[in-house]
Design a protein around this motif. Structure first.
Motif, PDB file in Angstrom:
ATOM      1  N   LEU A  38       2.691  30.944  10.928  1.00  0.00           N
ATOM      2  CA  LEU A  38       3.168  29.627  10.507  1.00  0.00           C
ATOM      3  C   LEU A  38       2.716  29.304   9.088  1.00  0.00           C
ATOM      4  N   ARG A  39       1.494  29.703   8.746  1.00  0.00           N
ATOM      5  CA  ARG A  39       1.018  29.459   7.387  1.00  0.00           C
ATOM      6  C   ARG A  39       1.844  30.235   6.369  1.00  0.00           C
ATOM      7  N   ARG A  40       2.168  31.486   6.689  1.00  0.00           N
ATOM      8  CA  ARG A  40       2.970  32.291   5.762  1.00  0.00           C
ATOM      9  C   ARG A  40       4.346  31.657   5.566  1.00  0.00           C
ATOM     10  N   GLY A  41       4.960  31.210   6.639  1.00  0.00           N
ATOM     11  CA  GLY A  41       6.250  30.549   6.527  1.00  0.00           C
ATOM     12  C   GLY A  41       6.166  29.298   5.669  1.00  0.00           C
ATOM     13  N   ALA A  42       5.095  28.530   5.860  1.00  0.00           N
ATOM     14  CA  ALA A  42       4.904  27.306   5.070  1.00  0.00           C
ATOM     15  C   ALA A  42       4.675  27.636   3.598  1.00  0.00           C
ATOM     16  N   GLU A  43       3.894  28.676   3.325  1.00  0.00           N
ATOM     17  CA  GLU A  43       3.646  29.083   1.931  1.00  0.00           C
ATOM     18  C   GLU A  43       4.941  29.496   1.241  1.00  0.00           C
ATOM     19  N   LEU A  44       5.774  30.236   1.955  1.00  0.00           N
ATOM     20  CA  LEU A  44       7.051  30.658   1.372  1.00  0.00           C
ATOM     21  C   LEU A  44       7.946  29.457   1.081  1.00  0.00           C
ATOM     22  N   LYS A  45       8.000  28.516   2.005  1.00  0.00           N
ATOM     23  CA  LYS A  45       8.831  27.329   1.785  1.00  0.00           C
ATOM     24  C   LYS A  45       8.301  26.505   0.612  1.00  0.00           C
ATOM     25  N   LEU A  46       6.991  26.415   0.481  1.00  0.00           N
ATOM     26  CA  LEU A  46       6.426  25.696  -0.662  1.00  0.00           C
ATOM     27  C   LEU A  46       6.783  26.385  -1.976  1.00  0.00           C
ATOM     28  N   ALA A  47       6.764  27.719  -1.984  1.00  0.00           N
ATOM     29  CA  ALA A  47       7.159  28.452  -3.195  1.00  0.00           C
ATOM     30  C   ALA A  47       8.635  28.209  -3.507  1.00  0.00           C
ATOM     31  N   LEU A  48       9.472  28.175  -2.474  1.00  0.00           N
ATOM     32  CA  LEU A  48      10.900  27.930  -2.674  1.00  0.00           C
ATOM     33  C   LEU A  48      11.170  26.505  -3.140  1.00  0.00           C
ATOM     34  N   ALA A  49      10.290  25.573  -2.779  1.00  0.00           N
ATOM     35  CA  ALA A  49      10.446  24.183  -3.211  1.00  0.00           C
ATOM     36  C   ALA A  49      10.390  24.058  -4.729  1.00  0.00           C
ATOM     37  N   GLU A  50       9.806  25.048  -5.394  1.00  0.00           N
ATOM     38  CA  GLU A  50       9.728  25.052  -6.859  1.00  0.00           C
ATOM     39  C   GLU A  50      10.995  25.607  -7.502  1.00  0.00           C
ATOM     40  N   GLN A  51      11.938  26.072  -6.691  1.00  0.00           N
ATOM     41  CA  GLN A  51      13.173  26.663  -7.216  1.00  0.00           C
ATOM     42  C   GLN A  51      14.351  25.703  -7.089  1.00  0.00           C
ATOM     43  N   ALA A  52      14.171  24.489  -7.519  1.00  0.00           N
ATOM     44  CA  ALA A  52      15.228  23.476  -7.374  1.00  0.00           C
ATOM     45  C   ALA A  52      16.475  23.819  -8.189  1.00  0.00           C
ATOM     46  N   GLU A  53      16.323  24.368  -9.385  1.00  0.00           N
ATOM     47  CA  GLU A  53      17.483  24.606 -10.252  1.00  0.00           C
ATOM     48  C   GLU A  53      18.524  25.528  -9.614  1.00  0.00           C
ATOM     49  N   PRO A  54      18.130  26.702  -9.098  1.00  0.00           N
ATOM     50  CA  PRO A  54      19.166  27.538  -8.477  1.00  0.00           C
ATOM     51  C   PRO A  54      19.761  26.909  -7.220  1.00  0.00           C
ATOM     52  N   MET A  68      -9.144  38.734  23.051  1.00  0.00           N
ATOM     53  CA  MET A  68      -7.746  38.944  22.672  1.00  0.00           C
ATOM     54  C   MET A  68      -7.047  37.631  22.362  1.00  0.00           C
ATOM     55  N   GLN A  69      -7.306  36.583  23.123  1.00  0.00           N
ATOM     56  CA  GLN A  69      -6.645  35.316  22.904  1.00  0.00           C
ATOM     57  C   GLN A  69      -6.992  34.738  21.527  1.00  0.00           C
ATOM     58  N   THR A  70      -8.217  34.925  21.075  1.00  0.00           N
ATOM     59  CA  THR A  70      -8.619  34.438  19.753  1.00  0.00           C
ATOM     60  C   THR A  70      -7.816  35.139  18.667  1.00  0.00           C
ATOM     61  N   ASP A  71      -7.613  36.452  18.822  1.00  0.00           N
ATOM     62  CA  ASP A  71      -6.812  37.211  17.859  1.00  0.00           C
ATOM     63  C   ASP A  71      -5.369  36.698  17.830  1.00  0.00           C
ATOM     64  N   GLU A  72      -4.803  36.402  18.988  1.00  0.00           N
ATOM     65  CA  GLU A  72      -3.441  35.887  19.050  1.00  0.00           C
ATOM     66  C   GLU A  72      -3.337  34.515  18.391  1.00  0.00           C
ATOM     67  N   LYS A  73      -4.346  33.684  18.588  1.00  0.00           N
ATOM     68  CA  LYS A  73      -4.353  32.363  17.954  1.00  0.00           C
ATOM     69  C   LYS A  73      -4.359  32.506  16.436  1.00  0.00           C
ATOM     70  N   ALA A  74      -5.149  33.438  15.941  1.00  0.00           N
ATOM     71  CA  ALA A  74      -5.218  33.664  14.493  1.00  0.00           C
ATOM     72  C   ALA A  74      -3.890  34.198  13.963  1.00  0.00           C
ATOM     73  N   ARG A  75      -3.280  35.121  14.705  1.00  0.00           N
ATOM     74  CA  ARG A  75      -1.986  35.671  14.284  1.00  0.00           C
ATOM     75  C   ARG A  75      -0.904  34.595  14.281  1.00  0.00           C
ATOM     76  N   TYR A  76      -0.915  33.768  15.317  1.00  0.00           N
ATOM     77  CA  TYR A  76       0.051  32.673  15.408  1.00  0.00           C
ATOM     78  C   TYR A  76      -0.089  31.741  14.205  1.00  0.00           C
ATOM     79  N   ALA A  77      -1.312  31.342  13.905  1.00  0.00           N
ATOM     80  CA  ALA A  77      -1.563  30.448  12.769  1.00  0.00           C
ATOM     81  C   ALA A  77      -1.153  31.103  11.456  1.00  0.00           C
ATOM     82  N   ALA A  78      -1.425  32.407  11.329  1.00  0.00           N
ATOM     83  CA  ALA A  78      -1.076  33.126  10.099  1.00  0.00           C
ATOM     84  C   ALA A  78       0.439  33.166   9.892  1.00  0.00           C
TER      85      ALA A  78
END
Length: 195
Positions: A13-29, A1-11
């Motif tokens: 944070l990665r999703r949040g980082a991916e979204l912020k990187l996508a938003l970094a391309e929206q400088a004009e608005p 179970m702990q391994t699954d939680e570690k993977a979920r935790y990492a996922a």
């Protein structure tokens, strides 16, 4: 179970980082929003924020960054900003007397002025009271800025300017909204303190 939680935790944070990187391309608005905020403050206007739940907390957070301070290393005067969800007496009276749809539009009518900027924060883009505030802002000559999620929902066409976080998970959207808010206010502060 702990391994699954570690993977979920990492996922998460990665999703949040991916979204912020996508938003970094929206400088004009983002820069268009900074322009509107700078113009409002230079012309004696104010920034007004609203949202529900966690978004109400974000609205308070961002208004406080302007009234008190954003960065301790940047000396400046207090700037005018308010959140429409702060006064429980006004909020509950508006809901009781006018209904949830006018919870923000009613105080906006009394506190807002043409030339101000309203930030409506809604992760779904469907919050009826935020939609009402956007409509009232249009009537009053207040620039309506949306920090939205998903596809922007019915809020998007009511906004003069908007940034949409392309996700449906509330927590990830809120993380991006506060990051966007901090970026907008930092850029605006840099402009205003340089004068």
């Amino acid at each position: 179970m702990q391994t699954d939680e570690k993977a979920r935790y990492a996922a998460m944070l990665r999703r949040g980082a991916e979204l912020k990187l996508a938003l970094a391309e929206q400088a004009e608005p983002v820069l268009a929003i900074v322009d509107a905020c700078e113009r409002a403050l230079r012309q004696g206007g104010k920034l007004i924020f609203c949202g529900n739940g966690g978004s109400a907390a974000d609205a308070q957070h961002l208004a406080t960054e302007l009234v008190i301070r954003l960065r301790g290393a940047v000396p400046r005067a207090s700037w005018p900003a308010i959140t429409l969800a702060l006064d429980t007496s006004a909020v509950t009276a508006a809901v009781n007397d006018f209904g949830i749809d006018e919870m923000f539009s009613r105080p906006l009518e009394g506190l807002g002025r043409a030339g101000d900027v309203l930030f409506g924060i809604t992760t779904s883009g469907k919050s009826a009271n935020v939609l009402g505030a956007f409509k009232k802002a249009k009537e009053m000559g207040i620039t309506a800025v949306g920090l939205l999620g998903g596809d922007g929902g019915p809020a998007l066409p009511l906004c003069d300017l908007a940034i949409v976080v392309p996700d449906t998970e509330t927590a990830r959207i809120q993380e991006c909204h506060i990051a966007l808010g901090h970026a907008i206010l930092t850029l605006m502060e840099d402009r205003l303190v340089r004068q």
